[in-house]
Design an enzyme around this catalytic site. Structure first.
Site, PDB file in Angstrom:
ATOM      1  N   PRO A 170       2.957   4.510  -0.819  1.00  0.00           N
ATOM      2  CA  PRO A 170       2.780   5.510   0.239  1.00  0.00           C
ATOM      3  C   PRO A 170       1.337   5.845   0.589  1.00  0.00           C
ATOM      4  CG  PRO A 170       3.236   6.622  -1.816  1.00  0.00           C
ATOM      5  CD  PRO A 170       3.304   5.149  -2.120  1.00  0.00           C
ATOM      6  N   GLY A 171       0.356   5.184  -0.043  1.00  0.00           N
ATOM      7  CA  GLY A 171      -1.015   5.365   0.397  1.00  0.00           C
ATOM      8  C   GLY A 171      -1.959   6.019  -0.585  1.00  0.00           C
TER       9      GLY A 171
ATOM     10  N   CYS B  16       3.507  -0.967 -12.751  1.00  0.00           N
ATOM     11  CA  CYS B  16       3.820   0.198 -13.579  1.00  0.00           C
ATOM     12  C   CYS B  16       4.977  -0.143 -14.506  1.00  0.00           C
ATOM     13  CB  CYS B  16       4.119   1.423 -12.721  1.00  0.00           C
ATOM     14  SG  CYS B  16       5.485   1.209 -11.555  1.00  0.00           S
TER      15      CYS B  16
ATOM     16  N   ASP C 127       2.048  -2.699   4.225  1.00  0.00           N
ATOM     17  CA  ASP C 127       3.282  -2.653   3.447  1.00  0.00           C
ATOM     18  C   ASP C 127       4.373  -3.321   4.271  1.00  0.00           C
ATOM     19  OD1 ASP C 127       4.092  -0.983   0.772  1.00  0.00           O
ATOM     20  OD2 ASP C 127       5.826  -1.340   2.057  1.00  0.00           O
TER      21      ASP C 127
ATOM     22  N   ARG D  96       8.317   2.916   5.029  1.00  0.00           N
ATOM     23  CA  ARG D  96       7.272   3.377   4.117  1.00  0.00           C
ATOM     24  C   ARG D  96       5.899   3.412   4.780  1.00  0.00           C
ATOM     25  NH1 ARG D  96       7.814   3.307  -1.331  1.00  0.00           N
ATOM     26  NH2 ARG D  96       5.921   2.085  -1.691  1.00  0.00           N
TER      27      ARG D  96
ATOM     28  N   ALA E 208       0.772  -1.238   0.000  1.00  0.00           N
ATOM     29  CA  ALA E 208       0.000   0.000   0.000  1.00  0.00           C
ATOM     30  C   ALA E 208       0.808   1.295   0.000  1.00  0.00           C
ATOM     31  CB  ALA E 208      -0.942   0.008   1.211  1.00  0.00           C
TER      32      ALA E 208
END
Length: 521
Positions: free
Chosen positions: A116-117, A235, A137, A142, A114
């Site tokens: 940085p949120g 990504c 996480d 982090r 998760a």
């Protein structure tokens, strides 16, 4: 802007893309697009767009509810509204996975990787305060940013964990209605956004990530309830990290199927022809055509991949499956805590000193006030407008949380936040947290101090300064017995009507109580 891409990477993309290669390569010379997502826990996305203080205005991101493009020169992170949690700055393509998850209020949702949120706060907005979000996480540092970003967004119904996925399985087996696996990856799709990722790619190409992704997916699958939906996203462009991971999971788990993503927004389908795994049935390979790729030459955003998977059994993916009913033992009929079950971590705050204060607080003793009673007294005097809290109250050392209903026993797990952190009970007094302030509405407070975003006092408060209190800025509302509150004590500080922290009213001053780690440097 021109990005210097690794030659090996370019050669492989030329082979994969064929006729589209030139358009793809040209996209790296184009300016990148910037995005933010309006926090619908606090304001309506379209109405905020219409009154946005950003100079160039906001253009909707077509695939994201409350997602908008902004111009680089606007610098929204420097505006007070950012510090009020009214929006989260997020790359436009990165908004897609949480949208595909189809979260409904009341769901139990896991964001497994998760930090940085950003996606966790997006999920929380879709829950609308109902249900449960577990944001996890495995990187301890982090999780600090993760917890802070959820608190900034005013999320009340989240638990934050710092665990390896396999340690979550025994606690949450077949528990979640929705799971997001935004997997660690080689990051090829982010080279235009962040050139430092190229250096990481050179150190750790796709093969470094695939075994990690495989294990994360396997553990996530164990935690999804029948009828539930799992979204896997990266990504990166690498087929080994995308289509191959999905084809492999389908082969291992016959109870999972791909939910095809309809073509829209310039998105492209997944590529079965790029799967080179041996021993995988043809039907599992062909199924990945229902996954989706976001290419930077086809859309206004960076590169992304996403697959929507459903575990067979239970209800359809669009239904509100597996909603945890509220435990009648945890709440009264009003939804307010009724004899809350206190949980205190063994030896919390103790250092072998017979119950005396440890470094971070003092141990509970029979002579000290019950922290829930201290909270109730504070709430009655300071927050008469606060409605029902989610779930139940739990105490962990001096800290008091409102924990969402339906959370299983977390003993043995590394817990960063047990729920909505209300504050700490210290020597019979309650010290409210920054998280509490950010999760409130302005009208909840008995004392409220208002500033406008364009006033210098707003910036001074955000920087931690103590300010003279002008009487016209103070708003009072009656407390529970109908009397007017004293013009001294805790006040909720708001900018343009949105809470940003606490202050103490004393002798004509607003003593700044905004948490030090939150101050605008």
């Amino acid at each position: 802007m021109t990005v210097r891409l690794p030659e090996l990477f370019v050669a492989r993309m030329r082979t994969l893309l064929g006729d589209e290669f030139d358009d793809w390569l040209a996209s790296y010379a184009a300016p990148r697009r910037y995005g933010l997502r309006v926090n619908t826990l606090k304001t309506d996305g379209e109405s905020y767009r219409m009154r946005s203080p950003l100079s160039a205005g906001l253009k909707p991101v077509p695939w994201a509810e409350a997602g908008y493009y902004y111009s680089e020169e606007d610098r929204p992170g420097k505006h007070p509204h950012y510090h009020a949690g009214l929006y989260y700055i997020q790359e436009p393509s990165a908004m897609a996975p949480a949208e595909l998850l189809n979260v409904q209020p009341g769901h139990r949702v896991l964001d497994l990787c998760a930090a940085p949120g950003g996606k966790s706060s997006q999920i929380a907005a879709k829950l609308k305060g109902h249900g449960l979000l577990v944001a996890n996480d495995n990187a301890r540092e982090r999780t600090k940013a993760l917890a802070r970003n959820l608190e900034l967004a005013g999320v009340r119904n989240a638990v934050v964990l710092n665990e390896e996925p396999e340690r979550l399985v025994p606690v949450f087996r077949a528990f979640f209605d929705r799971i997001l696996v935004d997997a660690p990856c080689s990051g090829e799709g982010m080279f235009r956004k962040d050139e430092s990722m190229i250096a990481d790619w050179l150190r750790h190409p796709a093969a470094h990530w695939t075994s990690m992704q495989r294990e994360i997916l396997r553990h996530a699958a164990e935690m999804l309830a029948p009828g539930g939906v799992l979204v896997y996203s990266t990504c990166t462009f690498s087929p080994e990290e995308n289509e191959e991971r999905i084809a492999e999971l389908l082969a291992e788990r016959p109870d999972f199927e791909v939910v095809p993503v309809p073509p829209a927004h310039g998105w492209a389908p997944g590529r079965p022809d790029w799967v080179s795994l041996e021993g995988i049935e043809h039907r599992h390979v062909e199924a990945v055509a229902g996954t989706v790729r976001l290419w930077p030459h086809r859309i206004e955003g960076e590169g992304h991949y996403a697959a929507v998977l459903r575990r067979q059994g239970g209800d359809s993916p669009g239904l509100n499956v597996g909603v945890a009913p509220q435990d009648p033992a945890e709440t009264s009929g009003s939804g307010k805590p009724d004899r809350p079950r206190l949980k205190t971590r063994p030896n919390a705050g103790r250092r072998g000193n017979g119950g005396k204060a440890g470094k971070r607080g003092h141990a509970m003793s029979g002579q000290e006030a019950d922290p829930t009673e201290v909270w109730r007294s504070f709430r009655a005097e300071v927050l008469p407008g606060l409605g029902d809290l989610p779930g139940r109250l739990i105490a962990v050392g001096e800290k008091l949380y409102a924990q969402p209903a339906g959370v299983p026993d977390l003993s043995g797990l590394r817990v960063v936040r047990h729920g909505w952190l209300l504050g700490e009970a210290r020597r019979g007094r309650f010290a409210p947290s920054q998280a509490l302030a950010m999760g409130l509405a302005a009208e909840d407070a008995a004392r409220r101090v208002e500033y406008g975003a364009d006033e210098p006092e707003a910036l001074k408060y955000l920087k931690g300064e103590t300010l003279p209190l002008e009487p016209e800025r103070l708003n009072l509302r009656p407390v529970e017995d109908g009397r007017q509150p004293d013009e001294a004590g805790y006040a909720l500080v708001c900018i343009d009507g949105y809470p940003v922290g606490w202050g103490k009213l004393r002798d004509g001053l607003l003593i700044n109580e905004r948490a030090p780690g939150w101050r605008w440097m």
